[in-house]
Design an enzyme around this catalytic site. Structure first.
Site, PDB file in Angstrom:
ATOM      1  N   GLY C  40      14.627 -33.551 -23.015  1.00 54.05           N
ATOM      2  CA  GLY C  40      13.864 -33.439 -24.259  1.00 54.05           C
ATOM      3  C   GLY C  40      13.311 -32.044 -24.383  1.00 54.05           C
ATOM      4  N   GLY C  43       7.223 -29.946 -24.575  1.00 51.93           N
ATOM      5  CA  GLY C  43       6.138 -30.651 -25.250  1.00 51.93           C
ATOM      6  C   GLY C  43       6.499 -32.063 -25.661  1.00 51.93           C
ATOM      7  N   SER C  47       7.210 -33.966 -18.578  1.00 54.11           N
ATOM      8  CA  SER C  47       6.447 -33.674 -17.358  1.00 54.11           C
ATOM      9  C   SER C  47       5.195 -34.522 -17.265  1.00 54.11           C
ATOM     10  CB  SER C  47       6.063 -32.199 -17.317  1.00 54.11           C
ATOM     11  OG  SER C  47       7.188 -31.431 -16.982  1.00 54.11           O
ATOM     12  N   GLU C 166      11.567 -30.382 -13.452  1.00 53.29           N
ATOM     13  CA  GLU C 166      12.219 -29.126 -13.831  1.00 53.29           C
ATOM     14  C   GLU C 166      12.370 -28.185 -12.638  1.00 53.29           C
ATOM     15  OE1 GLU C 166      11.395 -27.436 -17.515  1.00 53.29           O
ATOM     16  OE2 GLU C 166      10.415 -29.199 -18.339  1.00 53.29           O
TER      17      GLU C 166
END
Lengths: 189, 266, 277
Positions: C40, C43, C47, C166
């Site tokens: 995605g 924001g 995470s 990430e």
């Protein structure tokens, strides 16, 4: 404090200590009318109390002084070791331990960190980050080198212009960093 | 700077290298205190011999010790000359206007010179034979007893090791920020005084902002790895106090006694 | 099926007063041994979801269940032991002053006896192929090597789930492929479940299932081949379609006979080389 805040406080204090050491590695700013360049390390000492408050500011400066005392080359110019505490500049090192407490304590007490009163903050930094330090430094110098107190005080005046500039920079920088958030915790009652 | 974690450490296998950092730290601190007990040449001779023994046992070339002296030369000369000029004595051997040098002030200056050199040599022995991280361990373990009065000794130790670990990282950040600002046309140390001073701000603020962000990340990472303070924690690094460490401590006690006895007699 | 992780209706906002929800009812579950990716835009809440699962935020609505047990303030430290997280920035998660110290850090926190730590440090470093670097300082390691040390620190703790937040986004291609190889190896060796938050679609493509997030919600859930086959959707989500998918689509429209599943660049190169001769 929550566990989260405790761990953050630990890492912030450790980074503050690292900053003070880094500031000692940066080249000084040469200024015309005084032969000695402005060194930046004592700005770190002035900032510690303004960012981390009296308790953790003192801890981070204390850790820095401990590393210097055992001989790591963390003082400006790669100095370190017990001799730099006993030498003519020993008084400044000792005063540095109390600077963050005094600055942090009064900023907290007078609730200056949450107000627009940057002039008040400057006065506090000047009092405890400059005048107090240079005064203790002069007394020590006078004892250590057997020179009259007055002579010693007058000779210390040479640092005042540079230190005042650093106090102003400190207030500008610290206030801008505080706006970024994360430090409120250390000035809460 | 990259070598901050190594400090001035010179790897080796001498008996001093193998000693526990706690005993070395203790002796260095004690030495700084007892040096003030020496008042005459015999006292200083004792201290010189003690220091020399340390230097020899460390098996490190004397040139490294002299290098350790270099940054302190100005400081030593300053103190020594002031002692010479401003100590009052009865046997004046040289006098010019307000300057009076007497035998007493000369001798005093020599003693002070030795005092500085010995203290520097002692702390140089410590830093040449002990890596900073081990020293940090030594401080943490050495302060251990303070846990009883609720001093967070463990947190202090972890804090020291984290700041040592991040100094090279922050130094890289500083270089990067300075280069970035230079690329944007900033000059350091150029222009009038106001400009020079202002040039510090665009370096320090980004440095601090990015570093405190690092500190935030680090705190989250520490929590995710189960860090919840010093209670119930075990230690990977361990220090081992051996008989040679006890011997070292005994040696400094003997020195102290000798110095006290001598100052009583003379 | 044995559900190792279940998330039900997660709602979260960073500030209490804020009326914008960072997460707006996120639900999904992961089976033991699965490799699931969340993709995605920035924001979108990827995470945040990962951190909530690890109990790193104190206040949220909804339910997180790890290995069947519901996450609460009381059991967060115990449940966290089942999860190992590798974060984005290789430097900002390296706590120890040397490689071995860093691998030991998590074990020290759990109070594991020293003899056991010494054993596991070597074993974990061997698993990520970093044993030769045991006494090195982080300043002397590349980003990829630091991330491998982070992975070693996690496998030393014997978790059940590994969350990659990430973890490869700041690495160069070599570091990235090294880390992915290591994760695949240890996943099989230690029977781990992997939840990977990623921007890298090639990375996501090698997982069993992909969840797509947008504006704090999961908007799509599919197998990689299925997801990448419909490239219009991808553009709509705001993600780049992997280069190989685009190329395959173009080749197909030009009359080439290619399989209808997703192939990585390397696989596609091999396939084309085969076809060409």
């Amino acid at each position: 404090m929550t566990n989260n805040q405790k761990v953050k406080t630990l890492t912030y204090s450790a980074f503050m200590t690292a900053f003070i050491i880094i500031l000692g590695f940066l080249p000084g700013i040469p200024i015309g009318f005084i032969p000695v360049p402005i060194i930046l390390q004592n700005m770190g000492i002035m900032m510690a109390g303004g960012l981390l408050g009296p308790k953790y500011g003192t801890i981070s400066v204390g850790a820095f002084l401990a590393l210097a005392l055992i001989g790591l080359p963390v003082l400006t110019g790669g100095n370190g070791g017990a001799a730099s505490f006993l030498g003519p500049s020993g008084g400044y090192r000792i005063a540095w331990l109390f600077t963050p407490f005094l600055i942090g304590f009064f900023l907290k007490k007078l609730k200056i960190t949450t107000s627009q009163n940057w002039f008040g903050e400057l006065i506090i930094v000047l009092l405890f980050g400059v005048i107090f330090v240079d005064f203790v430094g002069a007394i020590w110098l006078s004892f250590q080198s057997n020179i009259p107190l007055l002579t010693s005080l007058i000779s210390n005046l040479v640092f005042i212009p540079g230190d005042c500039i650093k106090a102003i920079l400190t207030v500008v920088i610290v206030r801008r960093l505080r706006k970024q958030g994360g430090f409120e915790l250390y000035f809460r009652k | 700077m990259q070598n901050m974690l190594m400090g001035r450490y010179i790897p080796g296998d001498s008996i001093i290298h193998r000693m526990d950092p706690r005993s070395k730290l203790l002796v260095m601190i004690a030495f700084v205190v007892i040096i003030f007990l020496a008042h005459d040449w015999l006292g200083y001779l004792l201290l010189v011999l003690y220091t020399l023994a340390g230097v020899l046992l460390s098996k490190i070339s004397v040139s490294y010790f002299l290098r350790g002296l270099r940054p302190m030369i100005g400081l030593i000369l300053f103190t020594v000359i002031f002692q010479m000029l401003f100590t009052n004595g009865q046997h004046v051997i040289f006098s010019l206007w307000f300057i009076k040098i007497s035998t007493e002030s000369l001798i005093n200056a020599v003693y002070i010179f030795f005092r500085f050199v010995l203290i520097i040599f002692m702390s140089t022995i410590l830093t040449l034979t002990t890596p900073p991280l081990t020293l940090a361990d030594g401080i943490e373990k050495g302060l251990g007893p303070l846990k009883k009065i609720k001093v967070p000794v463990h947190e202090l130790g972890l804090m020291l090791s984290i700041s040592l670990r991040f100094i090279p990282t922050l130094m890289d950040d500083t270089t990067m920020i300075m280069n970035a600002q230079k690329a944007r046309g900033m000059d350091f140390g150029e222009g009038n005084l106001l400009k020079k001073i202002k040039s510090v701000i665009p370096i320090l603020i980004p440095l601090f902002v990015s570093s405190f962000r690092r500190a935030d990340d680090l705190a989250v990472a520490m929590e995710s790895r189960g860090y919840q303070g010093g209670d119930g924690r075990t230690k990977y690094r361990q220090l081992k106090w051996q008989s040679r460490d006890s011997l070292l401590v005994v040696s400094i006690i003997i020195m102290t006694i000798l110095l006290i006895l001598w100052s009583k007699v003379s | 099926m044995n559900k190792i992780l279940e998330v039900e209706n997660l709602v979260f906002k960073y500030e209490k007063e804020s009326d914008v929800n960072q997460l707006n009812g996120v639900s999904f579950s992961i089976t033991k041994g699965e490799w699931v990716s969340i993709i995605g835009q920035n924001g979108s809440g990827k995470s945040t979801t990962a951190r909530l699962i690890d109990g790193l935020f104190e206040e949220f609505e909804g339910i997180v269940k790890i290995d069947g047990e519901r996450l609460t303030a009381e059991n967060v430290w115990n449940l966290r032991r089942k999860i190992g997280m590798v974060f984005q920035n290789p430097d900002n998660q390296f706590v120890g002053a040397t490689v071995e110290d860093d691998v030991a850090f998590g074990m020290e926190n759990q109070g594991i006896p020293r003899e056991e730590m010494i054993k596991r440090v070597d074993e974990a470093l061997l698993a990520v192929n970093m044993l030769d670097f045991k006494t090195r300082e982080p300043a002397r390691l590349s980003g990829g090597q630091k991330q491998r040390v982070a992975v070693a620190g996690i496998i030393a703790l014997r978790p059940e789930i590994i969350i990659l937040d990430e973890s490869t986004s700041m690495l160069d291609p070599t570091g990235r492929s090294e880390i992915m190889r290591v994760i695949h190896e240890i996943k099989d060796k230690y029977h781990l479940t992997v939840l990977s938050i990623t921007h890298d679609l090639d990375e996501a493509a090698s997982s069993d299932r992909i969840l797509v997030m947008r504006a704090g919600e999961i908007i799509k859930e599919a197998a990689p081949s299925e997801l990448f086959a419909t490239s219009e959707d991808m553009v709509e989500i705001g993600l780049d379609v992997p280069f190989s998918s685009n190329l395959m689509k173009d080749l197909r429209t030009n009359g080439f006979d290619l399989p209808e599943k997703y192939l990585s660049e390397d696989e596609l190169v091999e396939l084309l080389a085969d076809k060409l001769g």
